[in-house]
Design a protein around this motif. Structure first.
Motif, PDB file in Angstrom:
ATOM      1  N   ASP A  10      39.936  22.336 -12.098  1.00 17.45           N
ATOM      2  CA  ASP A  10      38.722  22.417 -12.900  1.00 17.45           C
ATOM      3  C   ASP A  10      37.531  21.799 -12.169  1.00 17.45           C
ATOM      4  N   PHE A  11      37.774  20.673 -11.498  1.00 22.09           N
ATOM      5  CA  PHE A  11      36.700  20.013 -10.743  1.00 22.09           C
ATOM      6  C   PHE A  11      36.233  20.895  -9.593  1.00 22.09           C
ATOM      7  N   THR A  12      37.180  21.509  -8.889  1.00 20.89           N
ATOM      8  CA  THR A  12      36.834  22.373  -7.769  1.00 20.89           C
ATOM      9  C   THR A  12      36.024  23.580  -8.222  1.00 20.89           C
ATOM     10  N   LEU A  13      36.442  24.189  -9.342  1.00 23.75           N
ATOM     11  CA  LEU A  13      35.709  25.335  -9.874  1.00 23.75           C
ATOM     12  C   LEU A  13      34.289  24.945 -10.295  1.00 23.75           C
ATOM     13  N   LEU A  14      34.161  23.761 -10.892  1.00 26.27           N
ATOM     14  CA  LEU A  14      32.849  23.299 -11.325  1.00 26.27           C
ATOM     15  C   LEU A  14      31.922  23.094 -10.138  1.00 26.27           C
ATOM     16  N   ILE A  15      32.429  22.439  -9.093  1.00 27.40           N
ATOM     17  CA  ILE A  15      31.615  22.181  -7.903  1.00 27.40           C
ATOM     18  C   ILE A  15      31.219  23.481  -7.225  1.00 27.40           C
ATOM     19  N   MET A  16      32.162  24.412  -7.135  1.00 22.50           N
ATOM     20  CA  MET A  16      31.863  25.703  -6.508  1.00 22.50           C
ATOM     21  C   MET A  16      30.782  26.441  -7.295  1.00 22.50           C
ATOM     22  N   GLY A  17      30.900  26.411  -8.619  1.00 21.97           N
ATOM     23  CA  GLY A  17      29.902  27.068  -9.449  1.00 21.97           C
ATOM     24  C   GLY A  17      28.537  26.440  -9.313  1.00 21.97           C
ATOM     25  N   GLN A  18      28.508  25.111  -9.280  1.00 23.55           N
ATOM     26  CA  GLN A  18      27.232  24.399  -9.142  1.00 23.55           C
ATOM     27  C   GLN A  18      26.582  24.698  -7.791  1.00 23.55           C
ATOM     28  N   VAL A  19      27.385  24.749  -6.734  1.00 20.54           N
ATOM     29  CA  VAL A  19      26.844  24.998  -5.397  1.00 20.54           C
ATOM     30  C   VAL A  19      26.235  26.399  -5.319  1.00 20.54           C
ATOM     31  N   VAL A  20      26.971  27.398  -5.814  1.00 18.63           N
ATOM     32  CA  VAL A  20      26.480  28.774  -5.768  1.00 18.63           C
ATOM     33  C   VAL A  20      25.196  28.910  -6.581  1.00 18.63           C
ATOM     34  N   SER A  21      25.199  28.314  -7.785  1.00 14.04           N
ATOM     35  CA  SER A  21      24.024  28.380  -8.657  1.00 14.04           C
ATOM     36  C   SER A  21      22.839  27.648  -8.041  1.00 14.04           C
ATOM     37  N   LEU A  22      23.098  26.441  -7.517  1.00 14.20           N
ATOM     38  CA  LEU A  22      22.025  25.649  -6.916  1.00 14.20           C
ATOM     39  C   LEU A  22      21.444  26.351  -5.690  1.00 14.20           C
ATOM     40  N   PHE A  23      22.305  26.942  -4.893  1.00 13.44           N
ATOM     41  CA  PHE A  23      21.861  27.632  -3.683  1.00 13.44           C
ATOM     42  C   PHE A  23      20.853  28.726  -4.034  1.00 13.44           C
ATOM     43  N   GLY A  24      21.208  29.558  -5.018  1.00 15.49           N
ATOM     44  CA  GLY A  24      20.301  30.627  -5.408  1.00 15.49           C
ATOM     45  C   GLY A  24      19.022  30.111  -6.028  1.00 15.49           C
ATOM     46  N   SER A  25      19.134  29.075  -6.864  1.00 19.85           N
ATOM     47  CA  SER A  25      17.953  28.542  -7.547  1.00 19.85           C
ATOM     48  C   SER A  25      16.961  27.936  -6.570  1.00 19.85           C
ATOM     49  N   ARG A  26      17.456  27.182  -5.604  1.00 20.18           N
ATOM     50  CA  ARG A  26      16.575  26.538  -4.623  1.00 20.18           C
ATOM     51  C   ARG A  26      15.848  27.580  -3.775  1.00 20.18           C
ATOM     52  N   ILE A  27      16.583  28.607  -3.360  1.00 20.61           N
ATOM     53  CA  ILE A  27      15.964  29.668  -2.563  1.00 20.61           C
ATOM     54  C   ILE A  27      14.869  30.357  -3.368  1.00 20.61           C
ATOM     55  N   GLN A  28      15.180  30.657  -4.635  1.00 20.80           N
ATOM     56  CA  GLN A  28      14.206  31.341  -5.490  1.00 20.80           C
ATOM     57  C   GLN A  28      12.970  30.480  -5.720  1.00 20.80           C
ATOM     58  N   SER A  29      13.157  29.205  -6.029  1.00 22.40           N
ATOM     59  CA  SER A  29      12.030  28.313  -6.273  1.00 22.40           C
ATOM     60  C   SER A  29      11.148  28.200  -5.038  1.00 22.40           C
ATOM     61  N   PHE A  30      11.776  28.074  -3.879  1.00 22.19           N
ATOM     62  CA  PHE A  30      11.060  27.961  -2.619  1.00 22.19           C
ATOM     63  C   PHE A  30      10.231  29.224  -2.356  1.00 22.19           C
ATOM     64  N   ALA A  31      10.887  30.381  -2.480  1.00 28.42           N
ATOM     65  CA  ALA A  31      10.217  31.650  -2.179  1.00 28.42           C
ATOM     66  C   ALA A  31       9.117  31.964  -3.187  1.00 28.42           C
ATOM     67  N   LEU A  32       9.359  31.683  -4.470  1.00 31.12           N
ATOM     68  CA  LEU A  32       8.356  31.983  -5.490  1.00 31.12           C
ATOM     69  C   LEU A  32       7.106  31.130  -5.296  1.00 31.12           C
ATOM     70  N   SER A  33       7.294  29.894  -4.861  1.00 25.89           N
ATOM     71  CA  SER A  33       6.147  29.024  -4.585  1.00 25.89           C
ATOM     72  C   SER A  33       5.284  29.605  -3.471  1.00 25.89           C
ATOM     73  N   LEU A  34       5.928  30.044  -2.397  1.00 24.94           N
ATOM     74  CA  LEU A  34       5.198  30.644  -1.279  1.00 24.94           C
ATOM     75  C   LEU A  34       4.531  31.957  -1.703  1.00 24.94           C
ATOM     76  N   TYR A  35       5.216  32.708  -2.565  1.00 25.88           N
ATOM     77  CA  TYR A  35       4.668  33.991  -3.019  1.00 25.88           C
ATOM     78  C   TYR A  35       3.387  33.776  -3.823  1.00 25.88           C
ATOM     79  N   VAL A  36       3.426  32.851  -4.791  1.00 29.35           N
ATOM     80  CA  VAL A  36       2.248  32.585  -5.626  1.00 29.35           C
ATOM     81  C   VAL A  36       1.083  32.111  -4.767  1.00 29.35           C
ATOM     82  N   LEU A  37       1.366  31.228  -3.829  1.00 25.09           N
ATOM     83  CA  LEU A  37       0.301  30.697  -2.983  1.00 25.09           C
ATOM     84  C   LEU A  37      -0.274  31.765  -2.063  1.00 25.09           C
ATOM     85  N   SER A  38       0.583  32.650  -1.546  1.00 21.81           N
ATOM     86  CA  SER A  38       0.102  33.692  -0.626  1.00 21.81           C
ATOM     87  C   SER A  38      -0.677  34.772  -1.358  1.00 21.81           C
ATOM     88  N   VAL A  39      -0.300  35.085  -2.601  1.00 23.75           N
ATOM     89  CA  VAL A  39      -0.972  36.135  -3.364  1.00 23.75           C
ATOM     90  C   VAL A  39      -2.295  35.650  -3.950  1.00 23.75           C
TER      91      VAL A  39
END
Length: 339
Positions: A10-39
């Motif tokens: 259960d701990f391993t599944l939780l960590i894996m889920g958090q990592v995958v979710s965090l990875f996508g969220s951080r990339i999206q937040s980073f890119a959206l910030s650059l997008y708003v500023l560039s537009v």
């Protein structure tokens, strides 16, 4: 490292889920910030997105813990991850059809994710104590923090490369898929349910539980003092890091998206240094003195940031490239103090 803990399914599944979710969220937040500023070419517009996304936390944040305590935590994290994936993939379709995202849509998107995070964060954080034995809890939290730190380290660099090479659409697709995968993996976690057989979820009971939480914080002088300090620090420091830093990099020093991603990864390495330094320093100085010293150093570093962005430093003494490298060094030291 505790091998027994790694065998905890259960701990391993939780960590894996958090990592995958965090990875996508951080990339999206980073890119959206650059997008708003560039537009928009406007720091004010960029700051308005951050300000609007903070409103749900300011208004509903104090009540989120009570709601999470009553609802099934497994259903919360699974449902919110799947909902996030649907929203992001839907946004990818809108972006593909129209070729852009207007500011009204971005405002709504940011508010929606702020509300989701408002419930997801406390729910996911309270799962570890429920699935890990008490004697292994400290190491479990350490592993979770280490994995998240590693994710934070690599994400900005990857985000800078992906956004600079493929654009915002690919970022949305990756993030949407990451949320769906995270939600599916969390379905298999066995999480004990909170027993509320003797209580009914009524407005009166909700207020009672909320007041109990407030009184607990108020009676603990240490927790109350730390909350006040965190509020003050975030009020002054967070705008400098979240808004000011990207403005300086993109508008003043005019660096590329890939360079900005590289800088963010370098800054994250400072959080790896802190756990090594803190035990050594804490033996020689009291916590109160350490906090005062840190706050003083942070103030000095912010003053240095102001100096290196002046025309006198950038034009008269050096150039934008030297100024950018100086900014990285100053903020790197600052992150160590903050961490």
């Amino acid at each position: 490292m505790n091998l027994k803990l790694l065998k905890n399914r259960d701990f391993t599944l939780l960590i894996m889920g958090q990592v995958v979710s965090l990875f996508g969220s951080r990339i999206q937040s980073f890119a959206l910030s650059l997008y708003v500023l560039s537009v928009t070419k406007s720091t004010v517009q960029f700051a308005s997105v951050l300000a609007i996304s903070m409103l749900p936390n300011l208004i509903l944040g104090p009540f989120a813990g009570v709601l999470v305590d009553w609802w099934d935590r497994k259903k919360i994290v699974v449902a919110l991850d799947l909902l996030s994936g649907i929203i992001v993939l839907g946004t990818a379709m809108v972006y593909q059809i129209h070729g852009e995202l207007n500011m009204t849509f971005i405002y709504g998107f940011s508010v929606a994710f702020s509300i989701i995070g408002l419930l997801f964060d406390p729910a996911s954080r309270t799962i570890i104590p429920s699935i890990v034995p008490k004697e292994e809890l400290v190491e479990a939290n350490s592993i979770s923090s280490m994995v998240m730190s590693i994710s934070n380290f690599v994400t900005p660099l990857i985000a800078g490369v992906l956004y600079g090479t493929f654009g915002l659409l690919v970022i949305f697709i990756i993030n949407g898929i990451s949320f769906i995968l995270s939600g599916l993996s969390e379905m298999f976690i066995r999480i004990p349910k909170v027993d509320h057989k003797n209580k009914k979820m009524t407005p009166k009971q909700f207020v009672k539980d909320f007041v109990e939480g407030v009184n607990f914080v108020r009676k603990s002088s240490v927790i109350f003092s730390l909350i006040l300090m965190a509020l003050s620090l975030n009020f002054v420091y967070s705008p400098v890091m979240s808004i000011g830093l990207i403005h300086l990099c993109k508008q003043v020093f005019q660096i590329s998206d890939k360079s900005y991603g590289l800088m963010q990864s370098i800054l994250v390495t400072a959080t790896f240094i802190t756990p090594v330094l803190l035990p050594i320093v804490a033996k020689r100085i009291t916590i109160v003195k350490l906090l005062l010293f840190n706050l003083t150093c942070v103030s000095c570093m912010i003053s240095l940031i102001a100096f290196i962005t002046t025309d006198f430093f950038r034009v008269s003494l050096f150039n934008n490239q030297i100024g950018f490298y100086s900014l990285i060094g100053i903020v790197f030291i600052n992150v160590i103090f903050i961490s």
